[in-house]
Design a protein around this motif. Structure first.
Motif, short mmCIF file in Angstrom:
data_model
loop_
_atom_site.label_atom_id
_atom_site.label_comp_id
_atom_site.label_asym_id
_atom_site.label_seq_id
_atom_site.Cartn_x
_atom_site.Cartn_y
_atom_site.Cartn_z
N MET A 215 43.28 43.40 45.06
CA MET A 215 44.62 43.75 44.57
C MET A 215 44.72 43.70 43.05
O MET A 215 45.67 44.22 42.47
CB MET A 215 45.67 42.83 45.18
N GLY A 216 43.78 43.03 42.41
CA GLY A 216 43.79 42.93 40.95
C GLY A 216 44.70 41.84 40.42
O GLY A 216 45.13 41.89 39.27
N LEU B 172 36.34 39.92 35.26
CA LEU B 172 37.20 41.07 35.00
C LEU B 172 36.44 42.38 35.25
O LEU B 172 37.00 43.33 35.83
CB LEU B 172 37.72 41.03 33.57
N ASP B 173 35.18 42.43 34.87
CA ASP B 173 34.37 43.61 35.14
C ASP B 173 34.20 43.82 36.64
O ASP B 173 34.23 44.96 37.13
CB ASP B 173 33.00 43.49 34.47
N TYR B 174 34.01 42.72 37.35
CA TYR B 174 33.88 42.77 38.80
C TYR B 174 35.16 43.34 39.44
O TYR B 174 35.11 44.19 40.33
CB TYR B 174 33.59 41.37 39.35
N MET B 175 36.31 42.90 38.95
CA MET B 175 37.58 43.37 39.49
C MET B 175 37.83 44.84 39.15
O MET B 175 38.40 45.59 39.94
CB MET B 175 38.72 42.49 38.98
N LEU B 176 37.40 45.26 37.97
CA LEU B 176 37.50 46.67 37.62
C LEU B 176 36.65 47.53 38.55
O LEU B 176 37.05 48.63 38.95
CB LEU B 176 37.07 46.89 36.17
N ASP B 177 35.49 47.00 38.92
CA ASP B 177 34.63 47.72 39.86
C ASP B 177 35.29 47.80 41.23
O ASP B 177 35.26 48.86 41.88
CB ASP B 177 33.27 47.02 39.95
N PRO C 64 44.91 38.24 35.58
CA PRO C 64 43.83 39.12 35.08
C PRO C 64 44.35 40.33 34.31
O PRO C 64 43.75 40.73 33.30
CB PRO C 64 43.11 39.54 36.36
N TYR C 65 45.47 40.89 34.77
CA TYR C 65 46.00 42.09 34.10
C TYR C 65 46.65 41.77 32.75
O TYR C 65 46.94 42.68 31.97
CB TYR C 65 46.98 42.83 35.01
N LYS D 8 43.00 47.57 31.52
CA LYS D 8 42.55 48.62 32.43
C LYS D 8 42.80 48.28 33.90
O LYS D 8 42.72 49.16 34.77
CB LYS D 8 41.05 48.88 32.22
N LEU D 9 43.11 47.03 34.15
CA LEU D 9 43.42 46.64 35.53
C LEU D 9 44.79 47.19 35.93
O LEU D 9 45.76 47.07 35.19
CB LEU D 9 43.42 45.12 35.68
N GLN D 10 44.83 47.76 37.12
CA GLN D 10 46.07 48.30 37.67
C GLN D 10 46.36 47.56 38.98
O GLN D 10 45.97 48.02 40.06
CB GLN D 10 45.95 49.81 37.90
N PRO D 11 47.03 46.41 38.90
CA PRO D 11 47.25 45.60 40.10
C PRO D 11 48.16 46.31 41.10
O PRO D 11 49.03 47.09 40.71
CB PRO D 11 47.92 44.34 39.55
#
Length: 301
Positions: free
Chosen positions: A252-253, A101-106, A194-195, A200-203
């Motif tokens: 894409m998230g 999840l941290d990786y995807m936020l990055d 993930p969202y 905080k993820l915005q797919p």
């Protein structure tokens, strides 16, 4: 004429036999962040126990659930069951998922307009066996075009169902199995997107089916491996395109890296069953013969 036909048949058989020397190649090793993430603990972490209570919301299910009623094409029911039980996702609360999840936020923080355009385009690609049953369907032609996306992307617009009906037959059978496998696993395990876990993820879009395993990644690699049986010398190119497609889902998230890695492994296991299936072997032989006769005048060099 008879001698010419026999010579042609002999040459095609030799070409096919040569191609089969590459068949059943081992799966490429883990690389990049996939290798790093899989080294982390996948077991539940009590400090984040609430995450293990989150499942994909039943209110968001789509009509894709009907694929649970469809019979596989090249696989058997027993093989579908065995394959569906061969993969699992890390616990939502695990250190691995937190790192994912941290990786995807990055990735989200670094998304460029060019990336967004490309991954959105790739996100719209998708062949649906049900649409192919209705030639009058408004999406029928686009559906067939999407079936040949990987071949067309690498070798040009002439790579299509009209010019290669035998290749089309092979890909359609593979994709029927792929959709059955995708939704068998998704609705058995009901992994949250993930969202659902990380607010905080915005797919770039939301998907109306569970997260695991990734359908886009499954078709990307299953087609890459199938195309590689038809054109062994282009395996590296097909695998590279499949890699781009799976990474696009992370940008894409909408998919964890673990969704995508499981699908890559699953697609390779499916291929091993195919290579021992007489119907697949027959259709592959016909596709290879067609490719070697038709492609020289059509393929972009």
């Amino acid at each position: 004429m008879k001698k010419h036909n026999l010579l042609l048949l002999f040459l095609l058989t030799c070409i096919y036999a040569s191609a089969q020397k590459n068949a059943g190649r081992p799966l490429e090793p883990l690389s990049d962040h996939y290798k790093e993430l899989q080294a982390l603990p996948a077991t539940p972490n009590p400090a984040r126990a609430w995450m293990d209570t989150v499942r994909y919301p039943a209110t968001e299910y789509s009509g894709s659930i009907v694929y649970l009623l469809v019979k596989p094409h090249y696989l058997t029911d027993a093989q579908v069951k065995a394959l569906s039980e061969s993969v699992k996702f890390p616990a939502n609360s695990s250190d691995q998922v937190r790192k994912e999840l941290d990786y995807m936020l990055d990735l989200q923080s670094k998304r460029t307009d060019e990336q967004v355009k490309r991954v959105t385009f790739l996100g719209d690609i998708g062949y649906w066996p049900s649409v192919n049953q209705v030639p009058t369907h408004v999406q029928y032609q686009q559906n067939l075009k999407d079936l040949f996306f990987e071949g067309r992307e690498l070798m040009g617009e002439a790579i299509n169902a009209g010019n290669f009906p035998k290749v089309s037959k092979l890909l359609q059978g593979v994709m029927q199995d792929m959709r059955i496998m995708e939704f068998t696993i998704k609705y058995k395990l009901l992994r949250a997107r993930p969202y659902h876990l990380e607010p905080k993820l915005q797919p770039l879009m939301k998907i109306n089916s569970p997260s695991f395993a990734s359908g886009h990644t499954l078709w990307a690699f299953l087609q890459a491996f199938t195309w590689s049986e038809v054109i062994p010398e282009k395996r590296k190119d097909f695998v590279a395109l499949a890699e781009e497609i799976r990474r696009s889902r992370e940008i894409m998230g909408i998919h964890y890296p673990s969704d995508n890695e499981a699908s890559r492994q699953l697609s390779h296991r499916m291929l091993q069953y195919y290579l021992n299936n007489p119907a697949f072997q027959r259709d592959l032989r016909e596709a290879v013969a067609e490719w070697n006769v038709v492609s020289p005048t059509l393929v972009r060099r």
